[in-house]
Design a protein around this motif. Structure first.
Motif, mmCIF file in Angstrom:
data_model
loop_
_atom_site.group_PDB
_atom_site.id
_atom_site.type_symbol
_atom_site.label_atom_id
_atom_site.label_comp_id
_atom_site.label_asym_id
_atom_site.label_seq_id
_atom_site.Cartn_x
_atom_site.Cartn_y
_atom_site.Cartn_z
ATOM 1 N N CYS A 1 0.827 -1.215 0.000
ATOM 2 C CA CYS A 1 0.000 0.000 0.000
ATOM 3 C C CYS A 1 0.857 1.259 0.000
ATOM 4 C CB CYS A 1 -0.928 0.000 1.214
ATOM 5 S SG CYS A 1 -2.005 -1.441 1.327
ATOM 6 N N ASP A 2 2.142 1.098 -0.279
ATOM 7 C CA ASP A 2 3.099 2.199 -0.239
ATOM 8 C C ASP A 2 3.376 2.685 -1.664
ATOM 9 O OD1 ASP A 2 5.290 3.902 0.064
ATOM 10 O OD2 ASP A 2 6.249 2.623 1.557
ATOM 11 N N GLN B 1 5.012 -1.950 9.047
ATOM 12 C CA GLN B 1 4.367 -2.052 7.727
ATOM 13 C C GLN B 1 2.903 -1.618 7.733
ATOM 14 O OE1 GLN B 1 6.113 -2.637 5.060
ATOM 15 N NE2 GLN B 1 7.988 -3.310 6.037
ATOM 16 N N THR B 2 2.584 -0.590 8.485
ATOM 17 C CA THR B 2 1.228 -0.042 8.462
ATOM 18 C C THR B 2 0.910 0.439 7.051
ATOM 19 O OG1 THR B 2 1.540 0.699 10.729
ATOM 20 C CG2 THR B 2 -0.311 1.664 9.526
ATOM 21 N N PRO B 3 -0.241 0.046 6.499
ATOM 22 C CA PRO B 3 -0.588 0.519 5.147
ATOM 23 C C PRO B 3 -0.589 2.053 5.086
ATOM 24 C CG PRO B 3 -2.073 -1.235 5.827
ATOM 25 C CD PRO B 3 -1.253 -0.872 7.031
ATOM 26 N N ARG B 4 0.195 2.616 4.162
ATOM 27 C CA ARG B 4 0.312 4.079 4.071
ATOM 28 C C ARG B 4 -0.977 4.738 3.588
ATOM 29 N NH1 ARG B 4 4.962 7.183 3.801
ATOM 30 N NH2 ARG B 4 4.162 8.262 1.970
ATOM 31 N N ASP B 5 -1.820 3.970 2.904
ATOM 32 C CA ASP B 5 -3.054 4.554 2.387
ATOM 33 C C ASP B 5 -4.232 4.386 3.363
ATOM 34 O OD1 ASP B 5 -3.385 1.815 2.099
ATOM 35 O OD2 ASP B 5 -3.866 1.891 -0.039
ATOM 36 N N LEU B 6 -3.957 3.947 4.565
ATOM 37 C CA LEU B 6 -4.997 3.748 5.574
ATOM 38 C C LEU B 6 -5.498 5.092 6.091
ATOM 39 C CD1 LEU B 6 -6.391 1.474 7.249
ATOM 40 C CD2 LEU B 6 -4.608 1.831 8.961
ATOM 41 N N ARG B 7 -6.807 5.273 6.105
ATOM 42 C CA ARG B 7 -7.432 6.494 6.632
ATOM 43 C C ARG B 7 -8.553 6.110 7.581
ATOM 44 N NH1 ARG B 7 -3.469 7.619 4.403
ATOM 45 N NH2 ARG B 7 -3.061 9.172 2.830
ATOM 46 N N PRO B 8 -8.600 6.684 8.776
ATOM 47 C CA PRO B 8 -7.608 7.595 9.336
ATOM 48 C C PRO B 8 -6.348 6.835 9.744
ATOM 49 C CG PRO B 8 -9.275 7.108 10.982
ATOM 50 C CD PRO B 8 -9.708 6.417 9.711
ATOM 51 N N LYS B 9 -5.251 7.540 9.825
ATOM 52 C CA LYS B 9 -3.983 6.939 10.221
ATOM 53 C C LYS B 9 -4.031 6.596 11.707
ATOM 54 C CE LYS B 9 -1.086 8.103 6.631
ATOM 55 N NZ LYS B 9 -0.764 6.981 5.817
ATOM 56 N N PRO B 10 -3.504 5.437 12.094
ATOM 57 C CA PRO B 10 -3.490 5.092 13.515
ATOM 58 C C PRO B 10 -2.531 5.993 14.290
ATOM 59 C CG PRO B 10 -2.260 3.479 12.247
ATOM 60 C CD PRO B 10 -2.909 4.410 11.257
ATOM 61 N N LYS B 11 -2.881 6.292 15.525
ATOM 62 C CA LYS B 11 -2.011 7.118 16.370
ATOM 63 C C LYS B 11 -0.685 6.394 16.561
ATOM 64 C CE LYS B 11 -5.578 9.613 18.828
ATOM 65 N NZ LYS B 11 -6.206 9.910 20.117
ATOM 66 N N PRO C 1 -7.723 -5.963 6.363
ATOM 67 C CA PRO C 1 -8.650 -5.694 5.251
ATOM 68 C C PRO C 1 -8.124 -4.663 4.245
ATOM 69 C CG PRO C 1 -9.867 -5.872 7.293
ATOM 70 C CD PRO C 1 -8.397 -5.889 7.669
ATOM 71 N N GLN C 2 -7.313 -3.715 4.709
ATOM 72 C CA GLN C 2 -6.739 -2.718 3.801
ATOM 73 C C GLN C 2 -5.812 -3.394 2.789
ATOM 74 O OE1 GLN C 2 -7.755 0.376 4.073
ATOM 75 N NE2 GLN C 2 -6.412 1.469 2.683
ATOM 76 N N ILE C 3 -5.067 -4.383 3.257
ATOM 77 C CA ILE C 3 -4.147 -5.115 2.385
ATOM 78 C C ILE C 3 -4.941 -5.960 1.391
ATOM 79 C CG2 ILE C 3 -2.264 -6.805 2.337
ATOM 80 C CD1 ILE C 3 -1.654 -5.843 5.273
ATOM 81 N N VAL C 4 -5.972 -6.623 1.884
ATOM 82 C CA VAL C 4 -6.823 -7.438 1.004
ATOM 83 C C VAL C 4 -7.446 -6.566 -0.073
ATOM 84 C CG1 VAL C 4 -8.894 -8.886 0.906
ATOM 85 C CG2 VAL C 4 -7.291 -9.132 2.814
ATOM 86 N N GLN C 5 -7.942 -5.396 0.316
ATOM 87 C CA GLN C 5 -8.572 -4.472 -0.630
ATOM 88 C C GLN C 5 -7.583 -4.043 -1.716
ATOM 89 O OE1 GLN C 5 -10.458 -1.220 1.392
ATOM 90 N NE2 GLN C 5 -11.049 -0.186 -0.491
ATOM 91 N N LYS C 6 -6.342 -3.760 -1.313
ATOM 92 C CA LYS C 6 -5.326 -3.334 -2.281
ATOM 93 C C LYS C 6 -4.992 -4.460 -3.257
ATOM 94 C CE LYS C 6 -2.089 -0.507 -3.827
ATOM 95 N NZ LYS C 6 -2.355 0.801 -4.410
ATOM 96 N N ILE C 7 -4.832 -5.680 -2.740
ATOM 97 C CA ILE C 7 -4.538 -6.822 -3.603
ATOM 98 C C ILE C 7 -5.685 -7.051 -4.580
ATOM 99 C CG2 ILE C 7 -4.190 -9.331 -3.659
ATOM 100 C CD1 ILE C 7 -2.753 -8.984 -0.916
ATOM 101 N N ALA C 8 -6.916 -6.982 -4.087
ATOM 102 C CA ALA C 8 -8.094 -7.175 -4.943
ATOM 103 C C ALA C 8 -8.116 -6.149 -6.072
ATOM 104 C CB ALA C 8 -9.369 -7.086 -4.106
ATOM 105 N N ALA C 9 -7.805 -4.893 -5.750
ATOM 106 C CA ALA C 9 -7.791 -3.838 -6.767
ATOM 107 C C ALA C 9 -6.705 -4.094 -7.812
ATOM 108 C CB ALA C 9 -7.584 -2.477 -6.103
ATOM 109 N N ILE C 10 -5.528 -4.505 -7.379
ATOM 110 C CA ILE C 10 -4.428 -4.761 -8.309
ATOM 111 C C ILE C 10 -4.746 -5.937 -9.218
ATOM 112 C CG2 ILE C 10 -2.021 -5.553 -8.469
ATOM 113 C CD1 ILE C 10 -1.487 -3.946 -5.859
ATOM 114 N N LYS C 11 -5.319 -6.991 -8.648
ATOM 115 C CA LYS C 11 -5.603 -8.195 -9.425
ATOM 116 C C LYS C 11 -6.928 -8.132 -10.175
ATOM 117 C CE LYS C 11 -2.910 -11.788 -7.136
ATOM 118 N NZ LYS C 11 -2.323 -12.332 -8.371
ATOM 119 N N GLY C 12 -7.750 -7.124 -9.890
ATOM 120 C CA GLY C 12 -9.048 -7.018 -10.535
ATOM 121 C C GLY C 12 -9.997 -8.119 -10.101
#
Length: 197
Positions: free
Chosen positions: A116-117, A144-154, A164-175
């Motif tokens: 996600c970087d 390795q906190t996902p950089r595109d995570l919103r809101p960012k964790p303290k 789930p953020q990682i899964v979402q990114k993989i799904a988007a890349i792979k279509g």
């Protein structure tokens, strides 16, 4: 590998004893880290080889660490591949050529929030190259906190809740759908670690 210089025969004996606990499902994290070299490379290689031998003896999968040591790690790992049930290269951030080599060796590939970087654009091609039956998803928490995570964790601390953020990114890349990526990665992890389905 960071503590490899502390590894002795007693260390391996201790690992063997710990592995008898039914909650232990793999040997590792083990491997080589020539980036930081907290332990000298020769000590890392000795400790890694001893852990591979232990995994073979116990017939357990191996959870691998590799950083700036691809060629040497492959050279040490290859002779053991027929003697261990499986291996996963965790937190993979290497090149397309490296992931292809690992896949040809039959290894699983663990992906973290590093994908996600936006500063690591080559990882999109890496993600595309990983077949669904070799894909594993992990946090590498607290890193390795996902950089595109919103809101960012303290404090920027990573945790399993961000998978789930990682899964979402993989799904988007792979279509592919989120549920398809989640299902395959879960099935792969359960199979790899011998967990109930």
């Amino acid at each position: 590998p960071h503590h490899a210089s502390e590894c002795t025969a007693e260390t391996i004996k201790g690992l063997r004893e710990l592995s008898q606990n039914s909650k232990v499902v793999a040997i590792g994290e083990c491997g080589l880290d020539f980036n930081r070299n907290f332990s000298p490379p020769e000590d890392q290689e000795l400790a890694f080889s001893a852990q591979l031998e232990l995994a073979s003896e116990l017939h357990m999968p191996v959870f691998l660490h590799e950083r700036d040591a691809f060629e040497r790690e492959v050279a040490l790992l290859k002779p053991w591949l027929e003697k261990i049930p499986a291996a996963v290269v965790h937190c993979f951030t290497g090149s397309l050529e490296e992931v292809k080599s690992y896949l040809e060796m039959g290894l699983f590939i663990g992906l973290t929030g590093a994908i996600c970087d936006e500063r690591k654009p080559w990882l999109e091609e890496v993600v595309k190259a990983i077949p669904l039956n070799r894909l594993m998803i992990e946090t590498d928490a607290p890193f390795q906190t996902p950089r595109d995570l919103r809101p960012k964790p303290k404090g920027g601390r990573n945790e399993p809740a961000f998978l789930p953020q990682i899964v979402q990114k993989i799904a988007a890349i792979k279509g592919l759908s989120y549920s398809e990526i989640a299902r395959h990665s879960t099935e792969n992890a359960n199979k790899f670690f011998g967990l109930p389905q």
